[in-house]
Design an enzyme around this catalytic site. Structure first.
Site, PDB file in Angstrom:
ATOM      1  N   HIS A 292       0.828  -1.214   0.000  1.00  0.00           N
ATOM      2  CA  HIS A 292       0.000   0.000   0.000  1.00  0.00           C
ATOM      3  C   HIS A 292       0.856   1.256   0.000  1.00  0.00           C
ATOM      4  CE1 HIS A 292       0.265   0.948   4.402  1.00  0.00           C
ATOM      5  NE2 HIS A 292       0.223  -0.361   4.584  1.00  0.00           N
ATOM      6  N   ASP A 304       6.162   0.642   6.740  1.00  0.00           N
ATOM      7  CA  ASP A 304       4.701   0.526   6.579  1.00  0.00           C
ATOM      8  C   ASP A 304       4.197   1.637   5.649  1.00  0.00           C
ATOM      9  OD1 ASP A 304       2.090  -0.355   6.926  1.00  0.00           O
ATOM     10  OD2 ASP A 304       1.829   0.699   8.817  1.00  0.00           O
ATOM     11  N   GLU A 338      -4.933   1.841   2.517  1.00  0.00           N
ATOM     12  CA  GLU A 338      -5.011   0.675   3.393  1.00  0.00           C
ATOM     13  C   GLU A 338      -5.150   1.090   4.848  1.00  0.00           C
ATOM     14  OE1 GLU A 338      -3.566  -2.370   6.176  1.00  0.00           O
ATOM     15  OE2 GLU A 338      -2.676  -0.418   5.790  1.00  0.00           O
ATOM     16  N   GLU A 339      -4.492   2.181   5.227  1.00  0.00           N
ATOM     17  CA  GLU A 339      -4.387   2.543   6.636  1.00  0.00           C
ATOM     18  C   GLU A 339      -5.711   2.934   7.278  1.00  0.00           C
ATOM     19  OE1 GLU A 339      -2.075   1.844   8.414  1.00  0.00           O
ATOM     20  OE2 GLU A 339      -0.167   1.977   7.369  1.00  0.00           O
ATOM     21  N   ASP A 366       3.122  -6.431   3.339  1.00  0.00           N
ATOM     22  CA  ASP A 366       2.724  -5.356   4.256  1.00  0.00           C
ATOM     23  C   ASP A 366       3.075  -5.732   5.691  1.00  0.00           C
ATOM     24  OD1 ASP A 366       1.677  -3.051   5.316  1.00  0.00           O
ATOM     25  OD2 ASP A 366      -0.403  -3.712   5.241  1.00  0.00           O
ATOM     26  N   HIS A 436       3.534   2.810  12.657  1.00  0.00           N
ATOM     27  CA  HIS A 436       2.661   3.967  12.908  1.00  0.00           C
ATOM     28  C   HIS A 436       3.289   5.045  13.794  1.00  0.00           C
ATOM     29  CE1 HIS A 436      -1.217   1.385  12.065  1.00  0.00           C
ATOM     30  NE2 HIS A 436      -0.393   1.445  11.027  1.00  0.00           N
TER      31      HIS A 436
END
Length: 475
Positions: A292, A304, A338-339, A366, A436
Site C-alpha cells: 500500500h 509501513d 489501506e491505513e 505489508d 505507525h
C-alpha cells in the site's frame, strides 16, 4: 563473462518454461525441477548485486515522506509510482481512480497532568479518524482499564471521565503480529464503548512491544455510535503509559489534560497505481503482487509500507531483467488507503469483478522490510500441498516459515473459490518498534534485508505463474 552466464541462465529458464506448460489446477511437487532452482538463484543474485528497491525507497521516503490518504503527499506518491513503472518499461501502466477518506491531524497534540505541583508532559498523538477535543482541550479524572469489557461493567461510572486503555502486548508471543492482534481492539473499538457511557475522551497505550517515548497512531472507529456520543481519542507512548499507571495508583483522583485539533474532511479523489507485464499464454489471467502506497503522517512510511511498494515493483523488474516471460499477466499494484479505509483494495477487487477478470493468485507485502522468513497461504485445499512443496526451493534462502493463514488486507477482497492468496512474512521482532510511529524512517531499513525480500517475492510469483492456474469461477 557475467553477461554470458546470464544469457545461459535466461535461455535455460525460457526453454524450461515452454517445456513445463500446464493448465491444471493441481500439480505434483515432483514437477518442480532444477530449472526452478536456477531461476530462483538468479533472482537472488540480481537483487543482491543490482537491486533497485532500496534507492526507490530512499526517493519515496526522503523526498515525499508520510502519505496519508487525501494528502498532497499521497498524490505525489501516485505520480512517483506511475513515473517509475513507466521508466521500468512495464507493458502497461495506469491509474485506477478511487475516492478515499481525508482525515487531517492539525496542530501538534498536547497532553499533561500534574503530580504534587509538577507538570508531567505526555507524548501523545491523535488516532486516525478521531474528532478534535474542544478548543481548550479536555481535562478530567482518569479510569485505567485493561479491556473493553471492563468499561461495559463500569457503565455509568465512566461518565465525565477519561478512559485509559492500558493492556500491553503479550511479550511471550514470538509472533509480534499475534501480540498486536491481542491488543488492537482497544485502539479501534475502545472509544465507541466509552462514549456510549458518557466518557469525555479516551487515551490508549501505544501498540508496540517496545518501551519508548514515541506515541503510535493508527485507525480508530466510532462503529454504531451516535454522533453525539463521539469523543476524542489519542495514543500515548508506552513509557508514558507505565508512568501514568504508576501515578494513578498513588493519586487516583489526578486529572489528565489533552488537546487535539484533528478533522475529517470530505472524501478526496485518489488512485491505485497499476503496472503489468503481459502473459505469454494467458494474458487475461492475472497474478497480482502489491503493497500500500499510503502511510501515516508522523514519519516517512518506510516499513509501513514503503518496503512493500518497492518490493512489489521490483518483482516485475526482476522478472524482466532475468528474461522471464510469464504465462499469466503479472501486475504490481500500489494500493491507496489501506491505513484508514481499505478503499484501494476494495476498488481493485470491485473493478476486477466488473470486468470478469480471472485472478489466479495474489501476493501482498505489508509486514515490513526485515529479514525474509516465509509466506502464508490462503487458498484451496487442492493447491495447498503444491504451495507448501515450494518450501524446499526457498529454504536455502532462509524462508522456512510456511503456514496457512491470513494473506493481507488489500488482496483479501479478491478472495473467491479458486484464487490463491499469499502474504510475504519477514521477521517480525522489530516491526512494531516503528509501526505507525515517528520512527518509521528510511534509516531503519536494511538494504540487504530489503533486497532478499524482493527476490523471495519474485521467486514465489515465478512459481505461482509456472504451476498455478484456474478455470473461470462458475456463476
Amino acid at each position: 563473462m557475467k553477461k554470458i552466464l546470464l544469457a545461459f541462465f535466461t535461455a535455460t529458464i525460457i526453454i524450461s518454461c515452454n517445456e513445463n506448460k500446464t493448465t491444471t489446477n493441481t500439480i505434483s511437487t515432483n514437477t518442480v525441477n532444477k530449472t526452478d532452482s536456477i531461476a530462483i538463484k538468479q533472482f537472488f543474485s540480481t537483487a543482491l548485486t543490482d537491486g533497485k528497491a532500496y534507492e526507490w525507497l530512499r526517493d519515496l521516503t526522503q523526498n515525499i515522506g508520510g502519505r496519508l490518504s487525501g494528502s498532497p503527499e499521497a498524490q505525489m506518491a501516485v505520480e512517483w509510482g506511475e513515473k517509475l513503472m513507466k521508466e521500468e518499461g512495464f507493458d502497461k501502466v495506469w491509474l485506477q481512480p478511487v475516492m478515499v477518506p481525508h482525515w487531517v491531524r492539525g496542530e501538534k497534540e498536547v497532553a499533561n497532568y500534574s503530580i504534587n505541583g509538577t507538570k508531567i508532559n505526555v507524548p501523545i498523538c491523535a488516532l486516525g479518524g478521531s474528532i478534535a477535543t474542544p478548543k481548550n482541550g479536555v481535562m478530567a479524572e482518569v479510569i485505567e482499564v485493561k479491556s473493553l469489557d471492563e468499561v461495559e461493567k463500569l457503565g455509568e461510572k465512566v461518565r465525565g471521565k477519561i478512559i485509559f486503555y492500558n493492556r500491553p502486548f503479550d511479550n511471550t508471543l514470538i509472533n509480534t503480529f499475534a501480540a498486536y492482534g491481542g491488543c488492537v481492539d482497544q485502539r479501534y473499538g475502545g472509544t465507541e464503548v466509552a462514549g456510549k457511557y458518557g466518557a469525555v475522551g479516551t487515551i490508549v497505550r501505544s501498540m508496540t512491544n517496545n518501551l519508548d517515548d514515541y506515541p503510535h497512531t493508527g485507525s480508530m472507529g466510532y462503529g454504531k455510535a451516535k454522533p453525539e456520543d463521539y469523543i476524542p481519542t489519542a495514543a500515548i507512548s508506552t513509557n508514558a503509559s507505565e508512568l501514568l499507571s504508576k501515578h494513578l495508583k498513588e493519586n487516583p483522583n489526578l486529572k489528565f489534560y489533552f488537546k487535539q485539533s484533528c478533522e475529517t474532511l470530505p472524501d478526496a479523489p485518489s488512485f491505485n497505481v497499476i503496472g503489468e507485464i503481459a502473459g505469454s499464454e494467458f494474458p487475461n489471467k492475472y497474478i497480482t503482487v502489491g503493497g500500500h502506497l499510503d502511510s501515516w503522517d508522523l514519519a516517512e512510511g518506510a516499513h509501513d509500507d514503503g518496503t512493500g511498494v518497492v518490493q512489489s515493483m521490483e518483482v516485475l523488474s526482476l522478472l524482466k531483467r532475468n528474461g522471464i516471460k510469464p504465462k499469466h499477466t503479472i501486475r504490481a499494484v500500489l494500493f491507496m488507503n489501506e491505513e484508514n479505509g481499505l478503499r484501494g483494495g476494495k476498488k481493485y477487487a470491485e473493478e476486477a469483478k466488473l470486468k470478469n477478470e480471472i485472478h489466479v493468485a495474489a501476493l501482498e507485502s505489508d509486514s515490513g522490510g526485515h529479514t525474509p522468513r516465509g509466506f502464508s497461504y490462503n487458498g484451496t485445499k487442492e493447491n495447498q500441498e503444491l504451495f507448501m512443496g515450494w518450501k524446499s526451493l526457498l529454504e536455502p534462502y532462509g524462508l522456512t516459515d510456511w503456514h496457512t493463514g491470513y494473506a493481507g488486507a488489500d488482496i483479501n477482497p479478491l478472495k473467491n473459490e479458486t484464487v490463491t492468496l499469499s502474504g510475504y512474512k519477514p521477521d517480525s521482532q522489530r516491526y512494531f518498534d516503528y509501526h505507525h510511529a515517528a520512527t518509521d524512517t528510511f534509516d531503519k531499513v536494511n538494504l540487504r534485508e530489503l533486497e532478499l525480500g524482493s527476490a523471495a517475492m519474485a521467486s514465489l510469483v515465478y512459481l505461482m505463474d509456472k504451476y498455478l492456474d484456474v478455470e473461470p469461477v462458475k456463476k
